[in-house]
Design an enzyme around this catalytic site. Structure first.
Site, PDB file in Angstrom:
ATOM      1  N   ALA A  75       0.858  -1.186   0.000  1.00  0.00           N
ATOM      2  CA  ALA A  75       0.000   0.000   0.000  1.00  0.00           C
ATOM      3  C   ALA A  75       0.892   1.233   0.000  1.00  0.00           C
ATOM      4  CB  ALA A  75      -0.871  -0.007   1.248  1.00  0.00           C
ATOM      5  N   GLY A 118       0.651  -5.164   0.656  1.00  0.00           N
ATOM      6  CA  GLY A 118      -0.497  -5.238  -0.256  1.00  0.00           C
ATOM      7  C   GLY A 118      -0.102  -5.766  -1.629  1.00  0.00           C
ATOM      8  N   GLU A 121      -0.273  -9.364  -1.259  1.00  0.00           N
ATOM      9  CA  GLU A 121      -1.699  -9.732  -1.166  1.00  0.00           C
ATOM     10  C   GLU A 121      -2.345  -9.695  -2.557  1.00  0.00           C
ATOM     11  OE1 GLU A 121      -2.330  -6.779   1.960  1.00  0.00           O
ATOM     12  OE2 GLU A 121      -3.099  -8.374   3.237  1.00  0.00           O
ATOM     13  N   GLU A 141       4.346  -5.323   7.137  1.00  0.00           N
ATOM     14  CA  GLU A 141       3.510  -4.321   7.805  1.00  0.00           C
ATOM     15  C   GLU A 141       3.889  -4.133   9.273  1.00  0.00           C
ATOM     16  OE1 GLU A 141       2.388  -6.690   5.748  1.00  0.00           O
ATOM     17  OE2 GLU A 141       0.851  -5.874   4.402  1.00  0.00           O
TER      18      GLU A 141
HETATM   19  N1  CAA Z   1       4.547   3.467  -0.189  1.00  0.00           N
HETATM   20  C1  CAA Z   1       4.963   4.679  -0.586  1.00  0.00           C
HETATM   21  N2  CAA Z   1       6.190   4.926  -1.073  1.00  0.00           N
HETATM   22  C2  CAA Z   1       7.041   3.883  -1.156  1.00  0.00           C
HETATM   23  C3  CAA Z   1       6.674   2.586  -0.759  1.00  0.00           C
HETATM   24  C4  CAA Z   1       5.356   2.391  -0.260  1.00  0.00           C
HETATM   25  N3  CAA Z   1       4.922   1.188   0.115  1.00  0.00           N
HETATM   26  N4  CAA Z   1       7.734   1.769  -0.946  1.00  0.00           N
HETATM   27  C5  CAA Z   1       8.709   2.529  -1.452  1.00  0.00           C
HETATM   28  N5  CAA Z   1       8.300   3.802  -1.580  1.00  0.00           N
HETATM   29  C6  CAA Z   1       9.061   4.945  -2.076  1.00  0.00           C
HETATM   30  C7  CAA Z   1      10.110   5.400  -1.059  1.00  0.00           C
HETATM   31  O1  CAA Z   1       9.554   6.254  -0.091  1.00  0.00           O
HETATM   32  C8  CAA Z   1      11.101   6.091  -1.956  1.00  0.00           C
HETATM   33  O2  CAA Z   1      10.613   7.384  -2.262  1.00  0.00           O
HETATM   34  P1  CAA Z   1      11.639   8.624  -2.458  1.00  0.00           P
HETATM   35  O3  CAA Z   1      12.463   8.255  -3.654  1.00  0.00           O
HETATM   36  O4  CAA Z   1      10.740   9.780  -2.694  1.00  0.00           O
HETATM   37  O5  CAA Z   1      12.453   8.707  -1.196  1.00  0.00           O
HETATM   38  C9  CAA Z   1      11.031   5.261  -3.238  1.00  0.00           C
HETATM   39  O6  CAA Z   1       9.802   4.561  -3.221  1.00  0.00           O
HETATM   40  C10 CAA Z   1      12.148   4.249  -3.320  1.00  0.00           C
HETATM   41  O7  CAA Z   1      12.134   3.499  -2.106  1.00  0.00           O
HETATM   42  P2  CAA Z   1      13.496   3.103  -1.332  1.00  0.00           P
HETATM   43  O8  CAA Z   1      14.483   4.211  -1.452  1.00  0.00           O
HETATM   44  O9  CAA Z   1      13.119   2.642   0.033  1.00  0.00           O
HETATM   45  O10 CAA Z   1      13.965   1.897  -2.259  1.00  0.00           O
HETATM   46  P3  CAA Z   1      14.796   0.589  -1.865  1.00  0.00           P
HETATM   47  O11 CAA Z   1      15.046  -0.116  -3.149  1.00  0.00           O
HETATM   48  O12 CAA Z   1      15.963   0.939  -1.000  1.00  0.00           O
HETATM   49  O13 CAA Z   1      13.805  -0.300  -0.948  1.00  0.00           O
HETATM   50  C11 CAA Z   1      11.723  -1.360  -0.415  1.00  0.00           C
HETATM   51  C12 CAA Z   1      12.656  -0.827  -1.513  1.00  0.00           C
HETATM   52  C13 CAA Z   1      12.368  -2.532   0.320  1.00  0.00           C
HETATM   53  C14 CAA Z   1      10.463  -1.809  -1.139  1.00  0.00           C
HETATM   54  C15 CAA Z   1      11.434  -0.238   0.593  1.00  0.00           C
HETATM   55  O14 CAA Z   1      11.042   0.922  -0.121  1.00  0.00           O
HETATM   56  C16 CAA Z   1      10.314  -0.583   1.559  1.00  0.00           C
HETATM   57  O15 CAA Z   1      10.544  -1.227   2.555  1.00  0.00           O
HETATM   58  N6  CAA Z   1       9.058  -0.135   1.250  1.00  0.00           N
HETATM   59  C17 CAA Z   1       7.922  -0.335   2.120  1.00  0.00           C
HETATM   60  C18 CAA Z   1       7.445  -1.757   2.111  1.00  0.00           C
HETATM   61  C19 CAA Z   1       6.267  -1.932   3.046  1.00  0.00           C
HETATM   62  O16 CAA Z   1       6.350  -1.667   4.244  1.00  0.00           O
HETATM   63  N7  CAA Z   1       5.142  -2.375   2.489  1.00  0.00           N
HETATM   64  C20 CAA Z   1       3.916  -2.574   3.259  1.00  0.00           C
HETATM   65  C21 CAA Z   1       3.047  -1.355   3.149  1.00  0.00           C
HETATM   66  S1  CAA Z   1       1.594  -1.484   4.167  1.00  0.00           S
HETATM   67  C22 CAA Z   1       0.540  -2.475   3.318  1.00  0.00           C
HETATM   68  O17 CAA Z   1       0.819  -2.882   2.230  1.00  0.00           O
HETATM   69  C23 CAA Z   1      -0.754  -2.804   4.034  1.00  0.00           C
HETATM   70  C24 CAA Z   1      -1.873  -3.217   3.115  1.00  0.00           C
HETATM   71  O18 CAA Z   1      -1.862  -3.204   1.931  1.00  0.00           O
HETATM   72  C25 CAA Z   1      -3.129  -3.633   3.699  1.00  0.00           C
END
Ligand code: CAA
Length: 267
Positions: A75, A118, A121, A141
């Site tokens: 998400a 997500g 999912e 998450e």
């Molecule tokens: N939402 C919004 N922005 C995101 C994102 C997300 N889930 N994942 C990555 N981004 C953005 C980052 O903020 C970053 O933005 P900027 O360039 O503006 O700083 C850009 O994408 C690149 O991300 P990283 O610099 O972190 O890239 P990376 O290659 O080093 O790491 C990653 C990639 C491991 C996917 C890391 O970005 C990460 O951990 N993302 C979050 C993953 C996460 O927690 N997902 C679960 C979300 S909650 C959910 O999904 C609940 C649901 O549906 C019900």
């Protein structure tokens, strides 16, 4: 991506859509700068496209992909910052997930790179997963002070078993493509540049079968687990909403956006 066919669905910003001559509809998630994070508009566009495809006899099978580098990082966390528990309960995303869940035709996920939260999912809503060697699966998450909210705790447990699902959901660790194949989450692992090609070839094979039989085959296979999951999915959704009232969720989301480690307090 070179696209020989006109878009299947007009007016989409976050996805690319194309229907080929073999009745295979390809949906490509296209927000590379945000690692294909599933903002609400994106989910809406997928749901709208599947809605159209449901009643279109020209579509017999769907391939869902995020392209070469990432399937989807979950998400969109920036959308979660100001969301309250009531906001989650009233969230239009639930309707979009329902449309995706109820799509009656076979759907294959072609997964490269991160397939998280997500995103995982969404992949698990597909009927078959094909993964590139660079794929990484996870439900991180917990790092945000929340839990999966689109059936992840239930579908993952059904697909890979309790111990492995617990480990992913509780620790936020990722599963490699090879481990995901061994665990039964994906049906095939290949070189990342072949993922879409292999998924499309399989989709074309499925699209050549009797369409009504294919739909009923999908429905029948899903009967093996979906009915049993329904209660757990409803519970998970309420727990997900409840967690949006905690300080730890605010801390987890702030920490992600500020690119620092969260400091969880237990309230
Ligand atoms: N939402 C919004 N922005 C995101 C994102 C997300 N889930 N994942 C990555 N981004 C953005 C980052 O903020 C970053 O933005 P900027 O360039 O503006 O700083 C850009 O994408 C690149 O991300 P990283 O610099 O972190 O890239 P990376 O290659 O080093 O790491 C990653 C990639 C491991 C996917 C890391 O970005 C990460 O951990 N993302 C979050 C993953 C996460 O927690 N997902 C679960 C979300 S909650 C959910 O999904 C609940 C649901 O549906 C019900």
């Amino acid at each position: 991506m070179v696209n020989a066919h006109p878009p299947y669905m007009d007016g989409c910003d976050d996805i690319l859509t194309s229907l080929d001559d073999s009745h295979v509809l390809t949906i490509t998630i296209n927000r590379p700068k945000a690692r294909n994070a599933l903002r609400t508009q994106l989910l809406h566009e997928i749901a709208q496209t599947l809605d159209k495809a449901t009643s279109d006899d020209n579509v017999r099978c769907v391939v869902l992909t995020g392209g070469d580098k990432v399937f989807a990082a979950g998400a969109d966390i920036t959308e979660m910052a100001d969301k309250t528990s009531v906001g989650v309960l009233q969230d239009p995303r639930a309707n979009h997930w329902r449309t995706i869940r109820d799509f009656p035709k076979p759907m294959i996920a072609a997964v490269n790179g991160f397939c998280l939260g997500g995103g995982n999912e969404l992949a698990m809503h597909c009927d078959i997963l094909i993964a590139g060697k660079n794929a990484q699966f996870g439900q991180p998450e917990i790092n945000l002070g929340i839990i999966p909210g689109a059936g992840g705790t239930q579908r993952l447990t059904a697909m890979i078993g309790k111990s492995k699902a617990m480990r992913l959901v509780l620790s936020g660790e990722f599963l490699s493509a090879e481990d995901a194949e061994r665990a039964g989450l994906v049906s095939e692992v290949c070189e990342p540049e072949l993922t879409l090609e292999k998924a499309t070839a399989l989709a074309r094979k499925i699209a050549s079968k009797a369409p009504v039989a294919a739909r009923l085959a999908k429905e029948s296979v899903l009967k093996a687990s979906d009915g049993l999951l329904a209660e757990g999915i409803a519970f998970e959704r309420k727990a997900f909403a409840l967690l949006f009232a905690t300080d730890d969720k605010s801390e987890g989301v702030s920490a992600f956006m500020e690119k620092r480690k969260p400091n969880f307090k237990g309230h």
